[in-house]
Design a protein around this motif. Sequence first.
Motif, PDB file in Angstrom:
ATOM      1  N   LEU A 130     -10.040   0.365  -2.450  1.00 16.67           N
ATOM      2  CA  LEU A 130      -8.803   0.885  -3.010  1.00 16.67           C
ATOM      3  C   LEU A 130      -8.907   2.398  -3.182  1.00 16.67           C
ATOM      4  O   LEU A 130      -9.896   2.896  -3.728  1.00 16.67           O
ATOM      5  CB  LEU A 130      -8.536   0.226  -4.364  1.00 16.67           C
ATOM      6  CG  LEU A 130      -7.145   0.380  -4.976  1.00 16.67           C
ATOM      7  CD1 LEU A 130      -6.102  -0.266  -4.082  1.00 16.67           C
ATOM      8  CD2 LEU A 130      -7.113  -0.251  -6.353  1.00 16.67           C
ATOM      9  N   ALA A 131      -7.906   3.095  -2.689  1.00 17.22           N
ATOM     10  CA  ALA A 131      -7.821   4.534  -2.892  1.00 17.22           C
ATOM     11  C   ALA A 131      -6.952   4.761  -4.124  1.00 17.22           C
ATOM     12  O   ALA A 131      -5.766   4.448  -4.130  1.00 17.22           O
ATOM     13  CB  ALA A 131      -7.212   5.214  -1.675  1.00 17.22           C
ATOM     14  N   SER A 184      -4.629   8.071   0.817  1.00 15.26           N
ATOM     15  CA  SER A 184      -4.629   6.877  -0.016  1.00 15.26           C
ATOM     16  C   SER A 184      -4.043   5.682   0.723  1.00 15.26           C
ATOM     17  O   SER A 184      -4.632   4.602   0.754  1.00 15.26           O
ATOM     18  CB  SER A 184      -3.831   7.139  -1.302  1.00 15.26           C
ATOM     19  OG  SER A 184      -3.651   5.957  -2.028  1.00 15.26           O
ATOM     20  N   VAL A 185      -2.890   5.857   1.333  1.00  7.20           N
ATOM     21  CA  VAL A 185      -2.246   4.713   1.982  1.00  7.20           C
ATOM     22  C   VAL A 185      -3.055   4.239   3.176  1.00  7.20           C
ATOM     23  O   VAL A 185      -3.144   3.039   3.453  1.00  7.20           O
ATOM     24  CB  VAL A 185      -0.790   5.045   2.381  1.00  7.20           C
ATOM     25  CG1 VAL A 185      -0.720   5.920   3.607  1.00  7.20           C
ATOM     26  CG2 VAL A 185      -0.006   3.758   2.618  1.00  7.20           C
ATOM     27  N   HIS A 191       0.224  -5.622  -8.906  1.00  5.52           N
ATOM     28  CA  HIS A 191       0.995  -5.900  -7.703  1.00  5.52           C
ATOM     29  C   HIS A 191       0.127  -5.808  -6.452  1.00  5.52           C
ATOM     30  O   HIS A 191       0.173  -6.688  -5.585  1.00  5.52           O
ATOM     31  CB  HIS A 191       2.167  -4.918  -7.608  1.00  5.52           C
ATOM     32  CG  HIS A 191       3.064  -5.153  -6.433  1.00  5.52           C
ATOM     33  ND1 HIS A 191       3.823  -6.286  -6.295  1.00  5.52           N
ATOM     34  CD2 HIS A 191       3.295  -4.400  -5.329  1.00  5.52           C
ATOM     35  CE1 HIS A 191       4.507  -6.229  -5.165  1.00  5.52           C
ATOM     36  NE2 HIS A 191       4.192  -5.108  -4.555  1.00  5.52           N
ATOM     37  N   ILE A 192      -0.692  -4.777  -6.361  1.00  6.83           N
ATOM     38  CA  ILE A 192      -1.454  -4.576  -5.124  1.00  6.83           C
ATOM     39  C   ILE A 192      -2.712  -5.436  -5.062  1.00  6.83           C
ATOM     40  O   ILE A 192      -3.228  -5.728  -3.990  1.00  6.83           O
ATOM     41  CB  ILE A 192      -1.797  -3.082  -4.927  1.00  6.83           C
ATOM     42  CG1 ILE A 192      -2.127  -2.808  -3.452  1.00  6.83           C
ATOM     43  CG2 ILE A 192      -2.924  -2.633  -5.850  1.00  6.83           C
ATOM     44  CD1 ILE A 192      -2.195  -1.341  -3.089  1.00  6.83           C
ATOM     45  N   LEU A 193      -3.219  -5.888  -6.232  1.00  2.65           N
ATOM     46  CA  LEU A 193      -4.483  -6.639  -6.256  1.00  2.65           C
ATOM     47  C   LEU A 193      -4.309  -8.139  -6.504  1.00  2.65           C
ATOM     48  O   LEU A 193      -5.298  -8.873  -6.551  1.00  2.65           O
ATOM     49  CB  LEU A 193      -5.410  -6.055  -7.331  1.00  2.65           C
ATOM     50  CG  LEU A 193      -5.947  -4.649  -7.064  1.00  2.65           C
ATOM     51  CD1 LEU A 193      -6.698  -4.131  -8.281  1.00  2.65           C
ATOM     52  CD2 LEU A 193      -6.854  -4.637  -5.838  1.00  2.65           C
ATOM     53  N   ALA A 205       0.827  -1.209   0.000  1.00  3.76           N
ATOM     54  CA  ALA A 205       0.000   0.000   0.000  1.00  3.76           C
ATOM     55  C   ALA A 205       0.860   1.256   0.000  1.00  3.76           C
ATOM     56  O   ALA A 205       0.531   2.242  -0.669  1.00  3.76           O
ATOM     57  CB  ALA A 205      -0.924  -0.007   1.217  1.00  3.76           C
ATOM     58  N   ILE A 206       1.958   1.233   0.734  1.00  2.73           N
ATOM     59  CA  ILE A 206       2.848   2.401   0.794  1.00  2.73           C
ATOM     60  C   ILE A 206       3.468   2.661  -0.578  1.00  2.73           C
ATOM     61  O   ILE A 206       3.501   3.791  -1.060  1.00  2.73           O
ATOM     62  CB  ILE A 206       3.943   2.181   1.860  1.00  2.73           C
ATOM     63  CG1 ILE A 206       3.315   2.184   3.263  1.00  2.73           C
ATOM     64  CG2 ILE A 206       5.020   3.262   1.763  1.00  2.73           C
ATOM     65  CD1 ILE A 206       4.239   1.654   4.340  1.00  2.73           C
TER      66      ILE A 206
END
Length: 249
Positions: free
Chosen positions: A145-146, A130-131, A192-194, A90-91
């Motif tokens: 998700l932001a 967002s984070v 990557h994040i999902l 997330a970061i």
Amino acid sequence: MITSVIIDDEEDGREAIASALTKYCPEVTISGMYATPEEGIAGIRQLKPSLVFLDIQMPEMSGFDVLQQLSPVTFEVIFVSAYDRYAIKAIKFSALDYLLKPIDVDDLVHAVKKVKERLHTEKNIYQYQSVVNNIQLKSGKIEKLAIPSLTGIDFVDTADIIFCRADGSYTTLFLKNKQSCLASKNLKDFEHILAESGFCRIHHSYLINLRHVQKYIKGEGGQVLLTEGHYADVSRRKKEAFLALLDTL
């Protein structure tokens, strides 16, 4: 000079950052060091530092909880972590800085340099909002998700994302109810994040939400029919892995 505070529940962690800053980053002054999130919040409100070194994992309240308490965030943050892969995802997605314990001096100097550059530009409080939102995880899966966009930030339930399509260095998200949004992130960032939230990269241009797959159409690579009448191509290289995932649904 950059005024800073350090929030870390471990004394060794606080001292390691303070010692490295004194030796390698003389432009940073330390206004306060705090062992608990509550003390840190009070210290930030009183001292109004330019920079906060914020431990992610602390008892009772995480570093992200601290930011929620202080929203809107008007200072720079460098996150510190022994390692939390979901938090770091997330970061990084929000283009912010973090340091892994034990602190590497080169990483610290690099992070401080980036902070100095940002302090001379307009602050983007959306990054911190967002984070905080992207880290609201359940069982390691991101549910909201932001998304940084060209005009600010959009908050989207991941269940509402039908698929993501690469548009150069940007990504278009196609959502339920015929909605869409353009994100200032590339498709690889979303992959990557999902990846652990039910999404699959089936083509260099498409990342799909497996919950929205209605039909697979055979072919060299094939196609998928998604909800609301969307189609997406499957590349030959991605076909085998995609079909294996379908078998697990």
